[in-house]
Design a protein around this motif. Structure first.
Motif, short mmCIF file in Angstrom:
data_model
loop_
_atom_site.label_atom_id
_atom_site.label_comp_id
_atom_site.label_asym_id
_atom_site.label_seq_id
_atom_site.Cartn_x
_atom_site.Cartn_y
_atom_site.Cartn_z
N VAL A 96 11.60 30.83 -19.48
CA VAL A 96 12.28 31.99 -18.92
C VAL A 96 13.68 31.55 -18.53
O VAL A 96 13.85 30.63 -17.72
CB VAL A 96 11.53 32.55 -17.69
CG1 VAL A 96 12.28 33.72 -17.10
CG2 VAL A 96 10.11 32.93 -18.06
N VAL A 97 14.69 32.18 -19.11
CA VAL A 97 16.08 31.89 -18.79
C VAL A 97 16.52 32.86 -17.71
O VAL A 97 16.52 34.08 -17.93
CB VAL A 97 16.99 32.01 -20.03
CG1 VAL A 97 18.43 31.75 -19.66
CG2 VAL A 97 16.53 31.07 -21.11
N VAL A 98 16.89 32.33 -16.55
CA VAL A 98 17.31 33.17 -15.42
C VAL A 98 18.83 33.26 -15.42
O VAL A 98 19.52 32.25 -15.35
CB VAL A 98 16.81 32.58 -14.07
CG1 VAL A 98 17.26 33.45 -12.92
CG2 VAL A 98 15.31 32.42 -14.09
N ARG A 99 19.33 34.47 -15.55
CA ARG A 99 20.77 34.72 -15.48
C ARG A 99 21.04 35.45 -14.18
O ARG A 99 20.67 36.61 -14.04
CB ARG A 99 21.23 35.55 -16.67
CG ARG A 99 21.00 34.87 -17.99
CD ARG A 99 21.48 35.73 -19.14
NE ARG A 99 21.23 35.10 -20.40
CZ ARG A 99 22.02 34.19 -20.96
NH1 ARG A 99 23.11 33.81 -20.34
NH2 ARG A 99 21.72 33.63 -22.12
N ILE A 100 21.66 34.74 -13.25
CA ILE A 100 21.92 35.29 -11.92
C ILE A 100 23.39 35.10 -11.62
O ILE A 100 23.96 34.06 -11.96
CB ILE A 100 20.99 34.62 -10.87
CG1 ILE A 100 21.04 35.34 -9.55
CG2 ILE A 100 21.30 33.16 -10.72
CD1 ILE A 100 19.89 34.98 -8.61
N PRO A 101 24.06 36.09 -11.02
CA PRO A 101 25.49 35.95 -10.73
C PRO A 101 25.77 34.78 -9.78
O PRO A 101 24.94 34.42 -8.95
CB PRO A 101 25.86 37.28 -10.07
CG PRO A 101 24.80 38.23 -10.48
CD PRO A 101 23.56 37.41 -10.66
N PHE A 102 26.96 34.21 -9.90
CA PHE A 102 27.30 33.03 -9.12
C PHE A 102 27.41 33.33 -7.63
O PHE A 102 27.24 32.44 -6.81
CB PHE A 102 28.62 32.43 -9.62
CG PHE A 102 29.84 33.21 -9.24
CD1 PHE A 102 30.60 32.84 -8.14
CD2 PHE A 102 30.24 34.31 -9.98
CE1 PHE A 102 31.73 33.56 -7.78
CE2 PHE A 102 31.36 35.02 -9.63
CZ PHE A 102 32.11 34.66 -8.53
N ASN A 103 27.66 34.57 -7.25
CA ASN A 103 27.86 34.88 -5.84
C ASN A 103 26.60 35.43 -5.16
O ASN A 103 26.68 35.92 -4.04
CB ASN A 103 29.01 35.87 -5.68
CG ASN A 103 28.81 37.14 -6.47
OD1 ASN A 103 27.86 37.27 -7.23
ND2 ASN A 103 29.72 38.07 -6.31
N MET A 104 25.45 35.34 -5.80
CA MET A 104 24.21 35.78 -5.17
C MET A 104 23.74 34.74 -4.16
O MET A 104 24.08 33.56 -4.26
CB MET A 104 23.12 36.00 -6.23
CG MET A 104 23.36 37.16 -7.15
SD MET A 104 23.19 38.77 -6.40
CE MET A 104 21.44 38.88 -6.26
#
Length: 130
Positions: A96-104
């Motif tokens: 599972v590739v998690v793409r989460i914004p850097f400012n979360m």
């Protein structure tokens, strides 16, 4: 003796070439919009080292508004675990590739990763090159 000046010259008919090019342009424009209609734009965290993987991937994207997408389909956080488990194929080694914004916040990432720990799933965090 009478000589005739009727030499044949090779010609290429280009009158329909513009029509063909127009239809090809239309075809490629339509196909390119259908190829990736739902794109989630986000700035990924930066990393000095990036590795590419060739494994079977399931993409989990989180937006800044805390909306979750599994393979570009929106899912509520409460249904995230069951959706991920339904997408997993036990016969294949999937990640599972998690793409989460850097400012979360880190807690948001931990909440997502706890689902993987609980179900023994392999998670990878996507980053962009520095």
């Amino acid at each position: 003796m009478i000589k005739r000046n009727k030499r044949f010259h090779a010609e290429v008919a280009t009158s329909s070439l513009s029509d063909i090019m127009f239809f090809l342009l239309l075809f490629f424009l339509i196909i390119s919009t259908l190829a990736n209609p739902n794109v989630i734009r986000m700035t990924l965290p930066k990393s000095k080292t990036n590795e590419k993987t060739n494994k079977q991937l399931i993409t989990l994207s989180v937006t800044e508004e805390k909306r979750f997408f599994v393979d570009k389909q929106e899912v509520a956080f409460e249904e995230l675990e069951t959706t991920l488990l339904s997408k997993m194929d036990p016969a294949k080694e999937q990640t599972v590739v998690v793409r989460i914004p850097f400012n979360m916040q880190v807690q948001d990432l931990v909440d997502v990763l706890q689902i993987g720990v609980k179900n023994k799933l392999k998670f990878v965090i996507a980053t962009s090159p520095k």
